[in-house]
Motif scaffolding. Structure first.
Motif, PDB file in Angstrom:
ATOM      1  N   ASN A   3       0.957  -1.270  -0.040  1.00 31.13           N
ATOM      2  CA  ASN A   3      -0.066  -0.075   0.035  1.00 31.13           C
ATOM      3  C   ASN A   3       0.748   1.310   0.065  1.00 31.13           C
ATOM      4  N   ASP A 114     -13.526   1.690   6.693  1.00 31.84           N
ATOM      5  CA  ASP A 114     -13.655   0.408   5.816  1.00 31.84           C
ATOM      6  C   ASP A 114     -14.892   0.631   4.812  1.00 31.84           C
ATOM      7  N   ILE A 115     -15.959   0.903   5.368  1.00 30.89           N
ATOM      8  CA  ILE A 115     -17.282   0.876   4.652  1.00 30.89           C
ATOM      9  C   ILE A 115     -17.715   2.076   3.768  1.00 30.89           C
ATOM     10  N   PHE A 116     -16.477   2.866   3.542  1.00 25.39           N
ATOM     11  CA  PHE A 116     -16.610   4.041   2.692  1.00 25.39           C
ATOM     12  C   PHE A 116     -15.578   3.890   1.754  1.00 25.39           C
ATOM     13  N   ASP A 117     -15.823   4.608   0.472  1.00 28.16           N
ATOM     14  CA  ASP A 117     -15.203   4.368  -0.779  1.00 28.16           C
ATOM     15  C   ASP A 117     -13.883   5.401  -0.500  1.00 28.16           C
ATOM     16  N   LYS A 118     -12.992   4.879  -1.373  1.00 29.07           N
ATOM     17  CA  LYS A 118     -11.608   5.566  -1.141  1.00 29.07           C
ATOM     18  C   LYS A 118     -11.675   7.091  -2.019  1.00 29.07           C
ATOM     19  N   CYS A 120     -14.128   9.316  -1.197  1.00 31.65           N
ATOM     20  CA  CYS A 120     -14.717  10.386  -0.539  1.00 31.65           C
ATOM     21  C   CYS A 120     -13.617  11.335  -0.273  1.00 31.65           C
ATOM     22  N   THR A 135      -5.253   8.093   9.241  1.00 28.69           N
ATOM     23  CA  THR A 135      -6.146   6.736   8.585  1.00 28.69           C
ATOM     24  C   THR A 135      -6.601   7.256   7.046  1.00 28.69           C
ATOM     25  N   MET A 138      -3.802   6.833   4.666  1.00 28.31           N
ATOM     26  CA  MET A 138      -3.515   5.408   4.462  1.00 28.31           C
ATOM     27  C   MET A 138      -4.372   4.747   3.279  1.00 28.31           C
ATOM     28  N   ASP A 139      -5.420   5.321   3.195  1.00 27.97           N
ATOM     29  CA  ASP A 139      -6.556   4.676   2.289  1.00 27.97           C
ATOM     30  C   ASP A 139      -6.186   5.718   1.051  1.00 27.97           C
ATOM     31  N   ASP A 168     -17.742  14.649   1.877  1.00 32.10           N
ATOM     32  CA  ASP A 168     -18.553  13.077   2.140  1.00 32.10           C
ATOM     33  C   ASP A 168     -18.580  12.786   3.795  1.00 32.10           C
ATOM     34  N   ILE A 169     -17.299  13.040   4.155  1.00 32.49           N
ATOM     35  CA  ILE A 169     -17.400  12.526   5.421  1.00 32.49           C
ATOM     36  C   ILE A 169     -16.777  13.803   6.364  1.00 32.49           C
TER      37      ILE A 169
END
Lengths: 395, 395
Positions: A3, A114-118, A120, A135, A138-139, A168-169
């Motif tokens: 990653n 985890d439950i959200f799109d990369k 966002c 975090t 990292m995504d 979005d978040i």
């Protein structure tokens, strides 16, 4: 193969640099009486009711008849029911099956992504707890900041967004780490309406809610109308009940929270049941004890002591005319470094002249430059002594 | 906005269907004496040494002088040192700082994927523990399978790959869940050489290693030359010491494991220190007690009892001439359904004719069709009674 987003993480040397400077100072001045007001951890032991519940749960595991093997990934019903009742006392209706018990708020804050799109677009206050930013890096998500500053008393509102991109978040932390600032109901209502209008999701970190137990301040975002369609709340027993080493948190995902036609509660359940095997039974019994009448009275005694420390600090800053946020509803006091010192200048000054250790604000974001964090987790005597010394060196 | 990969997950109704069928049967036959050999959880209580360690650690948390707050995310040195010593007894040199203590193997198996790219090609045995597949689907990774079958005694080797795509990540589980098959050193050496040649990483799940304590079988992949440059091992105290409800596992990432110029150990450290706050102190003290001389002797007593149950089952299958794997080095026995029945036909037959419950193999993958899993976690008496009934109905 790996990653590659990890290479975009900045190493945060703040706490190791602080530790190194303190070590060097103590070595050079072996007789110095150093007072630590940088501690971000609780210092009072577990409450009596919690200790009793732990012993009892351990004994249950000593015999086959009451031994507890795999439990529900989401947490035992007895604890989720106790938490649902607790939420009622905070003015929120939350169902036990909307509550997910976990091993820590840090885990849940990270894992919920985890439950959200990369792709966002994520909005994070500056300054704030560094885990939100790391975090998302990292995504590989796009992150922009919310400008928290003296102008908005470190309580940024939608107009303080530093990017035009639609969020979005949205991360909110109230009472805040590190600033100790706490939103009132009207302010949170603005955020909830904003998120509902845009279809954004608020990730609400309420780890310090127990310190806001006065003046009608909201201790859960679910006390705000409309939050059930836009918010996920992550709460913790770490500061509430001294569980920093015992590990228990809980996350609330309301049934009404739906995005792209999917229930986020169902997605989080799937995430947790696939990637997590539940919080230790004995720890869940300990957590249950926190929310009994007796247990809660005991933990409030500890909170009151930390609040006494916070008041010693804020009274001193008031007397000295130093700008600060926090302290009143939080174990953190966020002060503007006197005499326009930088965070690190004040750190050195405070350590060398008064032998007191705090945390330079710039470890929490760009807007932390020139600010400094003190915490209320030492003893009242030591906290008072540190404040006496502060007054002395600023004379 | 949401992670759309979740919609590619298949709902696994295996265990709920099993539970529903057993419930319906018991309701229709209230006097039936149903024996459960489908249990995937331990049944013996925690060992005496573990209980004592738990009580002691709880008492430490009752007073400020010995109260334990935040600990190292990677786990306390006392436990990592004990684990390093344990690895020596298994014939592997592992440094304490290559060991990461966690709350469960399921968490680590899932979370380790964080450090890998989403475009990795992943290879998973069929049949196997469903978490390997589901966690990769959640990330949108390309997955192909390793064909485990009677021909390779359910121990697939590199030639059993079902795709020509070059693997980046290879899952191995030995002793295996659900087949109970266990690789020998020569077979694991082939896998290690293969992974090193390709630059692939083996994720080695050793959750059942304590059951392979005989015949020179490898109980850690790090007993194999070359594994330190290609393998990550995920181990657990769940089955070893009955920690299914107490929660403690450990993951080993060797210093020599480097991909794309990055140390995977450093990346895992960064992942864990950002997204995890450590395993409860009291649980780590309990885990430490497992690896004392006294504690280990106590847990072996439990393992021996489960092994007795396994032998009752394998002796019966030998007598009946039914093909199976597992049992000798595993709490799982994987049998070919008699008379060419399908997994579910045999499930119904065994339940209705003998009132015994097991698990249909097809819940673990395509290759599980026509197979059935029995477990060694009931009592010897009940296990013997179930086998007597099996003999009776197959007469």
């Amino acid at each position: 193969m790996i990653n590659t987003n990890y290479s975009n993480l900045k190493a945060n040397y703040l706490f190791s640099t602080v530790a190194e400077k303190v070590r060097a100072y103590s070595e050079a001045h072996p007789d110095a009486d150093v007072i630590k007001l940088g501690i971000g951890d609780v210092t009072k032991p577990l409450a009596k009711s919690v200790i009793e519940a732990l012993h009892k749960a351990v004994d249950e595991n000593a015999v086959a008849e009451t031994f507890m093997g795999y439990g529900p990934e989401q947490g035992y019903g007895f604890l989720r029911e106790a938490l649902a009742k607790y939420y009622k006392t905070l003015g929120a209706d939350v169902d036990a099956d909307e509550i997910f018990v976990s091993d820590g708020a840090k885990s849940d804050i990270a894992n919920i992504l985890d439950i959200f799109d990369k792709n966002c677009h994520v909005v994070i206050p500056d300054p704030v707890y560094p885990v939100y930013l790391d975090t998302n890096i990292m995504d590989g998500r796009q992150v922009s900041f919310l400008n928290a500053n003296e102008g908005n008393i470190f309580l940024p509102m939608p107009e303080d967004l530093m990017s035009d991109a639609q969020p979005d978040i949205i991360y909110l932390c109230s009472p805040n780490n590190p600033t100790g600032a706490c939103y009132n109901k009207e302010q949170l209502k603005v955020w909830v309406d904003y998120a509902n209008k845009l279809g954004a999701v608020i990730l609400f970190d309420s780890a310090y809610e127990i310190f806001a137990d006065k003046d009608g301040l909201p201790r859960t975002i679910f006390a705000i109308d409309g939050a059930r369609t836009c918010a996920i709340e992550i709460a913790s027993l770490s500061k509430t009940a001294g569980f920093t080493g015992t590990r228990c948190s809980y996350t609330v995902v309301p049934k009404e929270l739906v995005r792209d036609g999917q229930s986020l509660k169902d997605m989080w359940f799937r995430r947790q049941s696939t990637k997590f095997n539940g919080t230790p039974y004995i720890v869940q019994r300990a957590a249950e004890a926190v929310f009994t009448e007796q247990g809660y009275a005991e933990i409030l005694e500890n909170i009151k002591l930390y609040q006494t420390n916070a008041k010693i600090i804020t009274d001193t800053l008031d007397e000295l005319g130093i700008y600060y946020t926090g302290g009143h509803y939080s174990p953190y006091i966020w002060l503007k470094c006197p005499n326009n010192m930088s965070s690190w200048e004040f750190f050195d000054f405070f350590l060398e002249k008064a032998q007191v250790v705090g945390t330079p604000g710039e470890g929490f974001g760009e807007n932390g430059k020139g600010f400094f964090r003190l915490t209320a987790f030492n003893t009242p005597d030591r906290t008072q002594e540190a404040m006496n010394r502060l007054k002395e060196i600023l004379k």
